[in-house]
Design an enzyme around this catalytic site. Structure first.
Site, PDB file in Angstrom:
ATOM      1  N   SER A 152       0.404  -1.415  -0.275  1.00  0.00           N
ATOM      2  CA  SER A 152       0.098   0.138  -0.488  1.00  0.00           C
ATOM      3  C   SER A 152       1.211   1.296   0.062  1.00  0.00           C
ATOM      4  CB  SER A 152      -0.824   0.328   0.809  1.00  0.00           C
ATOM      5  OG  SER A 152      -2.048  -0.802   0.859  1.00  0.00           O
TER       6      SER A 152
ATOM      7  N   LYS B  71      -0.068   3.285  -2.394  1.00  0.00           N
ATOM      8  CA  LYS B  71      -0.672   4.742  -2.275  1.00  0.00           C
ATOM      9  C   LYS B  71      -0.665   6.710  -3.092  1.00  0.00           C
ATOM     10  CE  LYS B  71      -4.339   1.580  -0.906  1.00  0.00           C
ATOM     11  NZ  LYS B  71      -4.535   0.089   0.574  1.00  0.00           N
TER      12      LYS B  71
ATOM     13  N   SER C 105      -5.611   3.839   4.428  1.00  0.00           N
ATOM     14  CA  SER C 105      -5.651   2.623   3.662  1.00  0.00           C
ATOM     15  C   SER C 105      -5.983   1.912   2.795  1.00  0.00           C
ATOM     16  CB  SER C 105      -4.343   1.567   4.429  1.00  0.00           C
ATOM     17  OG  SER C 105      -3.098   0.724   3.032  1.00  0.00           O
TER      18      SER C 105
ATOM     19  N   LYS D 193       3.176   6.438   5.344  1.00  0.00           N
ATOM     20  CA  LYS D 193       2.363   5.322   4.348  1.00  0.00           C
ATOM     21  C   LYS D 193       2.622   4.386   5.048  1.00  0.00           C
ATOM     22  CE  LYS D 193      -1.295   4.100   1.987  1.00  0.00           C
ATOM     23  NZ  LYS D 193      -1.095   2.665   3.402  1.00  0.00           N
TER      24      LYS D 193
END
Length: 329
Positions: free
Chosen positions: A106, A109, A165, A281
Site C-alpha cells: 500500500s 497509494k 489505506s 504511508k
C-alpha cells in the site's frame, strides 16, 4: 584552418603586410593587440547553453549502500531495504539495498494520491464506481467501507486512502480520474518516468499484489519527495483521523471516521526520541512484508525514511525508530 565570418576580409588585408601565424588563433594578437576572435567567441559561444535547473540538483543521490553510525546488522537483518534522506541538504544519510526490486504493497497509494492531486480538483464530488464497492474486496484487504453510488469529495477519498489505506478508495479515485484502473496505472507509470523512478512499474492504484507491480526504496523516496511538495498531502498524512459525511445512492447521509494505520499515530509504537513524526504511508502483503515510508522533522529539518519488507510489524517500527533516531547531528 579556414577562418570564417565577418573577420575574413580584415584578416585578408592584414595578411598583405603582416606575417600571420598558422590558424585562426593567431589573428587576434595581430589586430590592434586585441584578441578579436577570442572576444567574439567569448561573447557568442563561450556561454552556458543550459540555464535551467538540473533535475537531480536538489535530490538525495547515492550509488551504493551508505552506512550510518547507530544502525547495526540487527536492523538490516530483519528487512530487505531501507534508507534515510536529508531532504533540505539533498543527502542520503543511510541506505541499504535501496535500489533492489521490492513489492510496495500500500505504499503504492502515495503515487495514487500524487496523480490525483495533479490531475483533479480536491473539491470535486466523486460518485463511487461499482468496481470500488467494498463488497469487491477480501476480508483481509483494508477498506474504508464505501459503496457504489456513494458521493463524497475527492479530498475525503484521499484521507481514507492515505490514513486508513482504503483499497476501495484507491479504485474509486482511479476510476474517477482515468475511467479505469488500467488507464490510471498508465498515468502512474508516466508520472514515475517523469520523476526518474526507473525501477518502478504499477498495474493498480492500491498495491494489492501483482508480480508486475514493483518499485525500489529509492523510487519511493522520489515519489514521496514529490508528494510532500503539496500542502494538501502533508495536511492529510499529519491528521489524527478524518470524519466524512457520505451521501449514499438512496440519498441518505452517514458519518464515518477513518483512523490512521500508522502505529506511531495510533500509539501502538513508541515515537522516536528527539524527532517529530509528521506522517507517512504503511503497506503490508505476504510478499511485500511490512513497509513504511515516513516524514519526520528534527529542529524543523525534514527527513524521509523508508523501511521495506520487514519481517513483522513490531520489527518494522523497531527498525524505523532505530533509523530515525540515528539522524546525524
Amino acid at each position: 584552418m579556414r577562418c570564417i565570418g565577418r573577420y575574413s576580409k580584415m584578416i585578408a588585408m592584414l595578411s598583405l603586410t603582416t606575417v600571420v601565424a598558422t590558424g585562426c588563433s593567431g589573428v587576434g594578437t595581430i589586430f590592434g593587440g586585441k584578441g578579436v576572435v577570442a572576444e567574439y567567441e567569448t561573447e557568442n559561444y563561450n556561454k552556458n547553453v543550459y540555464k535551467g535547473k538540473l533535475f537531480a540538483s536538489d535530490l538525495c543521490v547515492a550509488s551504493d549502500d551508505v552506512d550510518l553510525k547507530g544502525i547495526t546488522k540487527t536492523e538490516t537483518g530483519t528487512l530487505h531495504s531501507a534508507a534515510l534522506f536529508d531532504v533540505d541538504n539533498g543527502k542520503v544519510d543511510f541506505s541499504y539495498q535501496m535500489f533492489d526490486k521490492v513489492y510496495p504493497a500500500s505504499t503504492t497509494k502515495i503515487m495514487t494520491a500524487l496523480v490525483a492531486m495533479e490531475n483533479a480538483d480536491l473539491s470535486d464530488v466523486v460518485t463511487v464506481s461499482q468496481d470500488a464497492d467494498v463488497s469487491n474486496f477480501a476480508a483481509d484487504e483494508a477498506t474504508c467501507g464505501i459503496k457504489a453510488g456513494d458521493q463524497m469529495k475527492l479530498s475525503d477519498l484521499l484521507y481514507g486512502l492515505l490514513l486508513h489505506s482504503g483499497n476501495d478508495n484507491a479504485v474509486a479515485i482511479a476510476d474517477y480520474i482515468a475511467g479505469s484502473e488500467e488507464a490510471f496505472a498508465d498515468m502512474m507509470n508516466k508520472e514515475a518516468k517523469k520523476l526518474m523512478a526507473t525501477g518502478t512499474h504499477f498495474v493498480n492504484s492500491n498495491g494489492l499484489h501483482n508480480d508486475n507491480h514493483y518499485t525500489t526504496a529509492y523510487d519511493l523516496y522520489l515519489i514521496f519527495n514529490e508528494c510532500i511538495k503539496h500542502d494538501d498531502f502533508v495536511k492529510i498524512i499529519r491528521a489524527k483521523s478524518h470524519t466524512v459525511n457520505i451521501k449514499g445512492s438512496d440519498g441518505t447521509v452517514r458519518s464515518v471516521t477513518w483512523e490512521p494505520t500508522n502505529f506511531y499515530a495510533t500509539g501502538e509504537a513508541a515515537k522516536p526520541d528527539n524527532v517529530t513524526v509528521i506522517g507517512g504511508k504503511t503497506g503490508t502483503t505476504d510478499l511485500a512484508g511490512n513497509c513504511l515510508i515516513l516524514l519526520t522533522e528534527e529542529d524543523d529539518h525534514p527527513y524521509i525514511s523508508i523501511v521495506m519488507n520487514a519481517d513483522t510489524k513490531s520489527l518494522l517500527y523497531k527498525d524505523m525508530t532505530a533509523i530515525v533516531e540515528a539522524i546525524p547531528e
